[in-house]
Design a protein around this motif. Structure first.
Motif, mmCIF file in Angstrom:
data_model
loop_
_atom_site.group_PDB
_atom_site.id
_atom_site.type_symbol
_atom_site.label_atom_id
_atom_site.label_comp_id
_atom_site.label_asym_id
_atom_site.label_seq_id
_atom_site.Cartn_x
_atom_site.Cartn_y
_atom_site.Cartn_z
ATOM 1 N N ARG A 154 14.343 8.971 4.833
ATOM 2 C CA ARG A 154 13.536 9.866 4.473
ATOM 3 C C ARG A 154 11.908 9.297 4.709
ATOM 4 N NH1 ARG A 154 11.196 6.334 1.865
ATOM 5 N NH2 ARG A 154 11.300 6.191 -0.341
ATOM 6 N N LEU A 183 16.572 14.082 -12.478
ATOM 7 C CA LEU A 183 16.469 13.986 -13.666
ATOM 8 C C LEU A 183 16.177 15.002 -14.734
ATOM 9 C CD1 LEU A 183 15.432 10.241 -13.696
ATOM 10 C CD2 LEU A 183 17.797 10.986 -14.304
ATOM 11 N N ALA A 193 9.913 3.404 -10.873
ATOM 12 C CA ALA A 193 9.625 2.972 -9.531
ATOM 13 C C ALA A 193 9.284 4.315 -9.017
ATOM 14 C CB ALA A 193 10.426 2.086 -8.916
ATOM 15 N N SER A 194 8.918 5.520 -9.511
ATOM 16 C CA SER A 194 9.093 6.622 -9.039
ATOM 17 C C SER A 194 7.620 7.051 -8.384
ATOM 18 C CB SER A 194 9.370 7.661 -9.842
ATOM 19 O OG SER A 194 8.405 8.032 -10.776
ATOM 20 N N LEU A 251 -1.954 2.922 12.611
ATOM 21 C CA LEU A 251 -0.860 1.891 12.342
ATOM 22 C C LEU A 251 0.070 2.173 13.437
ATOM 23 C CD1 LEU A 251 -0.247 2.003 8.656
ATOM 24 C CD2 LEU A 251 -1.960 0.568 9.849
ATOM 25 N N PHE A 270 -2.781 4.295 -8.269
ATOM 26 C CA PHE A 270 -3.167 4.354 -6.994
ATOM 27 C C PHE A 270 -4.635 4.414 -6.793
ATOM 28 C CE2 PHE A 270 -3.484 5.704 -2.479
ATOM 29 C CZ PHE A 270 -3.146 4.325 -1.937
ATOM 30 N N GLY A 301 -1.600 -1.953 -0.913
ATOM 31 C CA GLY A 301 -0.409 -1.294 -1.804
ATOM 32 C C GLY A 301 0.902 -2.175 -1.949
ATOM 33 N N ILE A 302 1.544 -2.675 -0.825
ATOM 34 C CA ILE A 302 2.582 -3.297 -0.695
ATOM 35 C C ILE A 302 2.634 -4.551 -1.330
ATOM 36 C CG2 ILE A 302 4.545 -4.337 0.868
ATOM 37 C CD1 ILE A 302 3.878 -1.992 2.834
HETATM 38 C C1 LIG Z 1 -1.794 7.735 1.986
HETATM 39 C C2 LIG Z 1 -1.245 6.497 1.355
HETATM 40 C C3 LIG Z 1 -1.295 5.317 2.366
HETATM 41 C C4 LIG Z 1 -0.896 4.123 1.754
HETATM 42 N N1 LIG Z 1 -1.036 3.143 2.928
HETATM 43 C C5 LIG Z 1 -0.513 1.834 2.683
HETATM 44 C C6 LIG Z 1 -0.731 0.824 3.403
HETATM 45 O O1 LIG Z 1 -1.074 0.952 4.540
HETATM 46 N N2 LIG Z 1 -0.423 -0.611 3.049
HETATM 47 C C7 LIG Z 1 0.181 -0.831 1.720
HETATM 48 O O2 LIG Z 1 0.458 -1.824 1.447
HETATM 49 N N3 LIG Z 1 0.165 0.101 0.973
HETATM 50 C C8 LIG Z 1 -0.116 1.556 1.391
HETATM 51 N N4 LIG Z 1 0.083 2.638 0.528
HETATM 52 C C9 LIG Z 1 0.469 2.102 -1.029
HETATM 53 C C10 LIG Z 1 2.300 2.192 -0.664
HETATM 54 O O3 LIG Z 1 2.418 3.559 -0.353
HETATM 55 C C11 LIG Z 1 2.833 1.948 -2.030
HETATM 56 O O4 LIG Z 1 2.398 0.420 -2.375
HETATM 57 C C12 LIG Z 1 4.263 1.565 -1.827
HETATM 58 O O5 LIG Z 1 4.742 3.017 -1.393
HETATM 59 C C13 LIG Z 1 4.948 1.557 -3.450
HETATM 60 O O6 LIG Z 1 6.404 1.646 -3.021
HETATM 61 P P1 LIG Z 1 7.316 2.234 -4.108
HETATM 62 O O7 LIG Z 1 8.907 1.816 -3.727
HETATM 63 O O8 LIG Z 1 7.121 1.472 -5.603
HETATM 64 O O9 LIG Z 1 6.920 3.532 -4.347
HETATM 65 P P2 LIG Z 1 7.385 4.728 -3.771
HETATM 66 O O10 LIG Z 1 7.347 4.228 -1.972
HETATM 67 O O11 LIG Z 1 6.112 5.808 -3.792
HETATM 68 O O12 LIG Z 1 8.775 5.467 -3.765
HETATM 69 C C14 LIG Z 1 8.896 6.337 -4.840
HETATM 70 C C15 LIG Z 1 10.335 6.639 -5.067
HETATM 71 O O13 LIG Z 1 10.783 7.235 -6.159
HETATM 72 C C16 LIG Z 1 11.543 8.665 -5.776
HETATM 73 N N5 LIG Z 1 11.156 9.697 -6.943
HETATM 74 C C17 LIG Z 1 10.231 10.132 -7.126
HETATM 75 N N6 LIG Z 1 10.196 11.037 -8.176
HETATM 76 C C18 LIG Z 1 11.412 10.800 -8.748
HETATM 77 C C19 LIG Z 1 12.214 11.382 -9.620
HETATM 78 N N7 LIG Z 1 11.712 12.292 -10.640
HETATM 79 N N8 LIG Z 1 13.534 10.849 -9.930
HETATM 80 C C20 LIG Z 1 14.261 9.906 -8.947
HETATM 81 N N9 LIG Z 1 13.540 9.342 -7.852
HETATM 82 C C21 LIG Z 1 12.086 9.763 -7.680
HETATM 83 C C22 LIG Z 1 10.716 8.957 -4.418
HETATM 84 O O14 LIG Z 1 11.543 9.750 -3.735
HETATM 85 C C23 LIG Z 1 10.462 7.661 -3.452
HETATM 86 O O15 LIG Z 1 11.915 7.437 -3.019
HETATM 87 C C24 LIG Z 1 -0.286 3.814 0.648
HETATM 88 C C25 LIG Z 1 -0.449 4.998 -0.313
HETATM 89 C C26 LIG Z 1 -0.892 6.244 -0.018
HETATM 90 C C27 LIG Z 1 -0.694 7.121 -0.986
#
Ligand SMILES: Cc1cc2nc3c(=O)[nH]c(=O)nc-3n(C[C@H](O)[C@H](O)[C@H](O)COP(=O)(O)OP(=O)(O)OC[C@H]3O[C@@H](n4cnc5c(N)ncnc54)[C@H](O)[C@@H]3O)c2cc1C
Length: 511
Positions: A41, A154, A202-203, A274, A354, A362-363
């Motif tokens: 996705r 959930l 981690a949502s 990017l 955020f 972020g990563i």
């Molecule tokens: C516009 C934008 C640009 C960005 N650009 C960068 C960049 O260039 N470089 C960088 O380092 N970071 C960037 N970031 C930050 C980066 O997106 C995050 O650090 C990263 O996505 C974190 O990963 P994660 O897996 O913790 O969370 P996420 O990627 O947010 O994953 C969350 C997961 O939880 C799931 N979820 C949500 N709600 C529920 C629920 N109720 N029940 C079950 N599952 C659920 C979602 O479907 C998703 O799969 C950016 C963020 C934004 C908003």
């Protein structure tokens, strides 16, 4: 009905949640991973950094996950996982634009800043095509035999005596005293109930625990105030071509300026670009909400076009570009949970808060948060202390990044100030990298150099100063030169790589 008993329930299977599940399993606990959607996705947040790569490598090596190591360098990633799409990132490129005017390159590169982050393509960082990368991580979870439930909604997430995970394997060393959790919902219409001792949220923007536990979203201290509109595109011209056509000397650049997190900055906002190896381009405008509030009545496509109309050279880059998916548009991006950890739960950094994608932190922050939460779970009787320390350090990191990002927004249009002020980010990042490389980094140190009081003080003082200069509308070039000298002096202890050198004319090769 599906029933699962685990030690740690992880909500959300972005790369963050999946990696956490893998690590929980590696420390001998039983994880379960729950995702509302299904992979592959789309996800945003794609540009990695040296600090992110080093943290991922440390996690992979320390917890025996060798299959993750190739992802920490462009060369090994491309060879080992050619089907997991990525882009080459050699550094951070910034170009300053004036509304209504084409970009005119200067002989001394005064309206550009390029900071190399790697010596060559082999050792470079990457942009992560998140659809592929997150899918890869979740396949690793499945291959490890970890319970994974996608397409799961959930409906109730409860903690209390009745929610105790009766059949869990139990945490070692004092981790079984918590009341336990019961997570219930539906998976494809079938009821599902998960019991666990500990929950990791981690949502991300889903903010499941924040909502369930009634935790406030407290942005009262956050200064950055931005919103975004973005998509993925085909047919975006390389900026280097537009730049050279305008007379720019790309031979002076320390790397190909498109093989980077490319930032077009202007008064009141910026754009990211990017580029992935298949020439797909992630691009988004990030706008100061105070200056450019969201107008819901304007369709996103129209808003996108209106921003291109303001910046002729960026429009030239997009003249043949087509979005490959509908635009996403947000209102205020900033969020910050008032509580990040509890006795039997913790939020990953991107769930806790955020700020803004400027400088791509972020990563790396997510990986550093995972490192700290896993260390806390391993810590036995000092778990509560470690979790509290994680919360405190994450708050400091958010505060420092807020000053760095908001300070940059203040001086986007005084680019000579921005090229100096942004050095706090690069000095902090380089210092953290060096500390990791030479073994001085402690897990508790966290992200950037935010654990270091002198670094925080230097950033805070410069932030106040830069706001003062901009607010006083002091246009004297002497104030910019003084500021630049002050920055250079205050980062001496963190500047191992020759930042703030006027002779480099904003072109910083890798050192
Ligand atoms: C516009 C934008 C640009 C960005 N650009 C960068 C960049 O260039 N470089 C960088 O380092 N970071 C960037 N970031 C930050 C980066 O997106 C995050 O650090 C990263 O996505 C974190 O990963 P994660 O897996 O913790 O969370 P996420 O990627 O947010 O994953 C969350 C997961 O939880 C799931 N979820 C949500 N709600 C529920 C629920 N109720 N029940 C079950 N599952 C659920 C979602 O479907 C998703 O799969 C950016 C963020 C934004 C908003």
């Amino acid at each position: 009905m599906i029933t699962v008993q685990a030690d740690v329930a992880i909500i959300g299977a972005g790369f963050g949640g999946s990696l956490t599940a893998l690590l929980v399993e590696r420390i001998g606990l039983k994880p379960v991973l729950i995702e509302q959607g299904s992979h592959p996705r789309f996800a945003i947040g794609e540009s990695s950094t040296p600090l992110a790569d080093l943290t991922l490598r440390a996690l992979a090596e320390n917890y025996d996950l060798p299959r993750l190591v190739p992802l920490t360098r462009y060369g090994s990633w491309r060879r080992t996982y050619p089907d997991v799409m990525r882009g080459l990132k050699r550094g951070f490129s910034y170009f300053h634009h004036q509304a209504g005017e084409p970009f005119v390159p200067c002989a001394d590169h005064a309206n550009e800043l390029l900071v190399a982050a790697s010596p060559d393509d082999e050792h470079a960082d990457t942009h992560w095509l998140r659809a592929d990368v997150d899918h890869f991580f979740v396949r690793e979870v499945q291959a490890a035999g970890i319970d994974y439930f996608d397409r799961t909604t959930l409906e109730d997430v409860a903690t209390g005596a009745g929610a105790r995970a009766a059949g869990s394997t139990g945490f070692a060393g004092g981790l079984t005293r918590s009341a336990g959790w019961r997570l219930s919902g539906r998976r494809d219409g079938e009821a599902i109930e998960v019991t666990a001792e500990f929950v990791i949220d981690a949502s991300g923007a889903g903010r499941v625990l924040e909502r369930c536990l009634g935790i406030a979203n407290d942005v009262s201290d956050i200064k950055t105030n931005s919103r975004t509109i973005y998509s993925h595109f085909r047919g975006v011209r390389r900026w280097q071509d537009v730049y050279e056509q305008a007379g720019g000397r790309s031979a002076d650049h320390p790397y190909d300026c498109d093989a980077a997190a490319l930032h077009h900055v202007f008064d009141g906002g910026w754009m990211w670009l990017l580029r992935f190896d298949d020439d797909l381009v992630s691009a988004g405008w990030v706008l100061d909400r105070a200056r450019f509030p969201l107008d819901e009545s304007m369709p996103p496509e129209r808003e996108w076009a209106s921003w291109l109309e303001r910046f002729p050279s960026i429009a030239a880059q997009f003249e043949r570009a087509e979005p490959v998916r509908p635009f996403d548009r947000t209102d205020r991006l900033q969020r910050c949970a008032a509580q990040i950890v509890g006795e039997n739960w913790a939020m990953l950094p991107h769930t806790a808060g955020f700020l803004d994608p400027l400088h791509s932190s972020g990563i790396a922050l997510t990986l550093s948060g995972i490192e700290r939460i896993i260390a806390a779970l391993e810590a036995g009787s000092s778990r509560a202390e470690r979790l509290a320390a994680y919360q405190e350090s994450l708050r400091r990191e958010i505060a420092v990044m807020d000053q760095i990002i908001h300070g940059c927004y203040q001086c986007f249009d005084r680019f000579e100030l921005m090229t100096s002020f942004a050095m706090y980010y690069f000095a902090g990042a380089h210092s953290s990298e060096h500390r990791r490389l030479d073994g001085r980094h402690q897990v508790a140190d966290g992200f950037l150099m935010a654990h270091d009081a002198l670094y925080r003080e230097a950033v805070g003082t410069a932030y106040e100063k830069v706001c003062q200069i901009v607010q006083s509308r002091d246009l004297l070039s002497s104030s910019a030169a003084d500021f630049s000298r002050d920055v250079a002096e205050s980062i001496v202890a963190y500047n191992q790589v020759g930042l703030c050198d006027p002779d480099k004319c904003n072109m910083y090769p890798y050192v």
